[in-house]
Design an enzyme around this catalytic site. Structure first.
Site, short mmCIF file in Angstrom:
data_model
loop_
_atom_site.label_atom_id
_atom_site.label_comp_id
_atom_site.label_asym_id
_atom_site.label_seq_id
_atom_site.Cartn_x
_atom_site.Cartn_y
_atom_site.Cartn_z
N CYS A 1 0.84 -1.20 0.00
CA CYS A 1 0.00 0.00 0.00
C CYS A 1 0.88 1.26 0.00
O CYS A 1 2.04 1.22 0.40
CB CYS A 1 -0.94 0.07 1.18
N ARG B 1 4.00 -0.57 -4.83
CA ARG B 1 3.82 -1.15 -3.50
C ARG B 1 2.47 -1.82 -3.33
O ARG B 1 2.15 -2.36 -2.27
CB ARG B 1 3.99 -0.07 -2.44
N TRP C 1 -3.03 -2.71 -1.54
CA TRP C 1 -2.82 -4.15 -1.71
C TRP C 1 -3.70 -4.80 -0.65
O TRP C 1 -3.45 -4.65 0.56
CB TRP C 1 -1.35 -4.50 -1.47
N ASN D 1 -1.81 2.27 5.79
CA ASN D 1 -0.94 1.14 5.44
C ASN D 1 -0.82 0.27 6.67
O ASN D 1 -0.72 0.80 7.79
CB ASN D 1 0.47 1.62 5.10
N GLY D 2 -0.73 -1.05 6.50
CA GLY D 2 -0.50 -1.93 7.65
C GLY D 2 -1.77 -2.61 8.11
O GLY D 2 -2.76 -2.67 7.38
N GLU E 1 15.13 -19.62 -7.42
CA GLU E 1 14.89 -18.21 -7.73
C GLU E 1 14.43 -18.06 -9.20
O GLU E 1 13.51 -17.29 -9.49
CB GLU E 1 16.16 -17.38 -7.47
N LYS F 1 10.83 -16.44 -10.37
CA LYS F 1 10.68 -15.34 -11.34
C LYS F 1 9.66 -15.73 -12.41
O LYS F 1 8.81 -14.93 -12.79
CB LYS F 1 12.01 -14.99 -12.02
N GLU G 1 6.12 -15.70 -10.95
CA GLU G 1 5.63 -14.36 -10.58
C GLU G 1 5.22 -13.53 -11.78
O GLU G 1 4.18 -12.88 -11.74
CB GLU G 1 6.74 -13.58 -9.87
N HIS H 1 13.42 -38.37 -7.29
CA HIS H 1 12.62 -38.86 -6.16
C HIS H 1 11.17 -38.42 -6.24
O HIS H 1 10.46 -38.40 -5.23
CB HIS H 1 13.24 -38.38 -4.84
N LYS I 1 5.21 -4.99 -3.49
CA LYS I 1 6.66 -4.90 -3.38
C LYS I 1 7.15 -5.19 -1.96
O LYS I 1 8.20 -5.77 -1.77
CB LYS I 1 7.11 -3.51 -3.83
C1 F6R Z 1 10.14 -11.87 -5.40
C2 F6R Z 1 10.03 -10.86 -4.38
C3 F6R Z 1 9.58 -11.28 -3.03
C4 F6R Z 1 10.45 -10.60 -1.97
C5 F6R Z 1 9.94 -10.93 -0.55
C6 F6R Z 1 10.84 -10.33 0.52
O1 F6R Z 1 10.54 -11.36 -6.63
O2 F6R Z 1 10.29 -9.72 -4.62
O3 F6R Z 1 9.60 -12.66 -2.88
O4 F6R Z 1 11.75 -11.03 -2.14
O5 F6R Z 1 8.64 -10.45 -0.39
O6 F6R Z 1 10.92 -8.95 0.41
P1 F6R Z 1 12.08 -8.15 1.11
O7 F6R Z 1 13.34 -8.49 0.42
O8 F6R Z 1 11.69 -6.71 0.94
O9 F6R Z 1 12.11 -8.57 2.54
#
Ligand code: F6R
Length: 607
Positions: free
Chosen positions: A2, A27, A74, A100-101, A480, A484, A487, A503, A602
């Site tokens: 947010c 965000r 969000w 926010n929160g 990772e 990607k 996502e 397995h 984010k």
């Molecule tokens: C994936 C991504 C998320 C963040 C996760 C942690 O591309 O961006 O998985 O890595 O939400 O966020 P931070 O690094 O801000 O603690």
């Protein structure tokens, strides 16, 4: 998670609010809204959807006014909808709030207010704040905000506008960042410095449980007991270059391309060229502290947890110290006593992730030492930990992490070396030096390898499922890479330690389920070659990411992406680059919203 923006000044509020929401949209972006005050009346516009689709239909005449608040959401409490979008207001429309929160005692307060005759229209916890503010208000903004704080538990940032306080914004911070930007004849409030850049030249950061009363002439800051706090504003510094996409069609692509430069800066900042040692000036742990450790736990979420997975292996291998990754969301549930010989390393881009923060708090309560490997100096986690390793990646706007991941890997590798040195392995850096010097250029070449990746994207973009395999330091690369792909292209992708494939996951192997194999080096590569053959024996389609000096992988794979050869502990930083590009190219072909994928945010500030 947010975004909050507020404006009070000599100009029209609406354009500033819309631009602020646009800048904060990374965000959270499932709904957006504004409220503007004029002559003691409040006008609200809000809906489900993105600001660029919503704002053009908002009536500028109706929303004329010089004070207002805005929000991009969000969803946590209640699905994205017009009713649940912020601002929320009380029944009489006297007060509006953006938030926010999370309000932890939402249910109890709702029941209490409902019993007192308050009718709720939304499913949000935010609406509780509006009703509480309206019912507590007797004309004094600080006393009202204190009354609200006294009743509410949780982590939140709030911005109120009351129709009987014309030209005045009331900001409250508890656990979630909030900044006041001071400009000429105008002031802004925002949850992120990005929304202040270009308008404010000085900034006041609110501390825990502080209240700010903001007018066009400036702001007064008050502690939770009402006492006035004196704080000098800081000059606002924000890298202008990070405000624009610099000609790239997407932030994600821009950030992939930024990696060579970010890594070059990091190597230069962290290696002392004279003494040939790793420099981590803010680590706050002496050599004696590091030497006394008996194990290291690395905590993080999502991409940061995969970086932590790599970091744990590096610490074990280079420093000879037992280390493991535990997802932040699981850490506080571990039934363990820790003590000062345990180091807990929190890895996070935003420094605001609630799961990771909770892990740090649990570690501190259990007596462990704590260090943050972070991209945000002024963040909540940065304030909680003893020591700090700044990954220096610069602001990351694309919701899916790219440049942050590679900066985390490098920072964690250097932390492993630093621990090794403190524990008597003085020469730990030496074998890595040539690779570290070559790293930025190797990443540059990996980015320039995009045409080969585009060929792969053409072959795989219709897949519904994919497998990613890697071993040792490249196990993290595989998970990772799969994250990607999930996502940003919405293809279901699973990352595995390659040896695990036989397995179970091998049941999935077919031509329609492409397998991306990160071939690695040495013994790992030898075993990867066997795993790739197992896939081929079952008619699977194999895409190999292999080093340029690897003569065997081209012979066993269907498609090949070559990357420069580097030291095995540095190579994963390069290996992930084609996987980032592959997810990007596939998402582009599938017409996905690459910078703002569905359902994501984010920074995830709820547990
Ligand atoms: C994936 C991504 C998320 C963040 C996760 C942690 O591309 O961006 O998985 O890595 O939400 O966020 P931070 O690094 O801000 O603690």
């Amino acid at each position: 998670m947010c975004g909050i923006i507020g404006y009070t000044g000599e100009g029209e509020a609406l354009p500033v609010l819309v631009e602020g929401i646009r800048l904060l949209s990374y965000r959270g972006y499932d709904s957006a809204g504004v409220a503007v005050e004029r002559d003691g009346a409040l006008v609200v516009e809000k809906d489900k959807g993105r600001i660029e689709d919503l704002a053009p239909s908002w009536d500028r005449t109706r929303l004329a006014g010089r004070t207002g608040i805005g929000h991009t959401r969000w969803a946590t409490h209640g699905r994205p909808s017009r009713v649940n979008a912020h601002p929320q207001s009380d029944a009489a429309g006297d007060v509006v709030v953006v938030h926010n929160g999370v309000l932890d005692n939402d249910i109890a307060l709702r029941e209490e207010l409902a019993a007192a005759g308050v009718g709720f229209v939304s499913e949000t916890d935010t609406e509780v704040f509006a009703h509480l503010f309206a019912r507590t208000f007797r004309g004094d903004p600080v006393a009202t905000a204190r009354g609200v704080l006294a009743r509410c538990h949780g982590r939140f940032a709030l911005l109120f506008l009351h129709r009987r306080l014309p030209g005045t914004l009331v900001a409250v911070r508890r656990g979630s960042p909030l900044l006041v930007g001071l400009g000429r004849g105008e002031c802004l409030v925002a949850s992120d410095v990005r929304a202040l850049a270009g308008r404010a030249d000085r900034v006041l950061e609110l501390e825990e449980d502080e209240i700010a009363v903001v007018t066009p002439a400036g702001a007064t800051v008050h502690a939770a007991d009402g006492r006035r706090v004196t704080r000098e504003p800081k000059a606002l510094r924000y890298d202008e270059a990070s405000l624009g996409r610099g000609g790239f069609p997407h932030w994600t692509l821009k950030e992939i391309h930024e990696q060579p430069e970010r890594l070059a800066d990091l190597v230069a900042a962290r290696i002392d060229p004279v003494h040939g040692r790793v420099r981590l000036d803010e680590l706050a742990l002496s050599d004696a502290d590091l030497a006394s450790l008996d194990r290291v736990d690395l905590v993080g979420s999502g991409t940061a947890s995969y970086a932590a997975m790599f970091g744990a292996r590096a610490i074990e291998a280079l420093a000879g110290l037992p280390a493991r990754m535990v997802p932040g969301s699981e850490y506080d549930a571990l039934p363990e006593t820790l003590g000062p010989r345990r180091l807990v390393v929190a890895v996070s881009q935003s420094g605001e992730t609630a799961d990771t923060h909770a892990a740090v708090e649990a570690a501190k309560a259990a007596g462990a030492r704590t260090v943050g490997v972070l991209n945000a100096r002024a963040s909540r986690i940065a304030r909680s930990v003893e020591g700090f390793v700044d990954i220096h990646a610069g602001p990351e706007i694309g919701v899916a992490s790219t440049k942050v991941y590679t900066s985390m890997l490098l920072s964690l590798l250097l932390l492993a070396v630093r621990i090794a040195e403190a524990r008597g392995r003085r020469g730990a850096l030496m074998p890595l030096r040539p690779g570290l010097d070559a790293l930025p250029d190797a990443v540059r070449r990996a980015v320039a390898g995009a045409p080969a990746v585009k060929d792969v994207a053409r072959e795989v973009h219709r897949a519904q499922n994919m497998l990613y395999l890697g071993r040792g330091p490249d196990h993290a690369t595989a998970v990772e890479g799969a994250l990607k792909m999930k996502e940003i292209s919405y293809i279901h992708a699973e990352g595995y330690a390659a040896g695990e494939m036989k397995h179970g996951p091998i049941a999935l192997v077919s031509w329609d389920v492409p397998t991306v194999a990160v071939m690695g080096h040495g013994e790992h590569r030898t075993r990867m070659l066997s795993n790739v053959r197992e896939v081929k024996a079952r008619d699977g389609l194999v895409i190999a990411v292999a080093a340029e000096d690897d003569a065997d992988s081209p012979k066993v794979s269907d498609l090949l992406v070559q990357v420069p050869t580097l030291h095995p502990w540095i190579a994963p930083i390069v290996h992930v680059v084609p996987l980032q590009l592959l997810a990007y190219e596939v998402a582009k072909r599938r017409g996905c919203d690459i910078d703002q994928p569905r359902n994501l945010a984010k920074s995830v500030t709820v547990q």
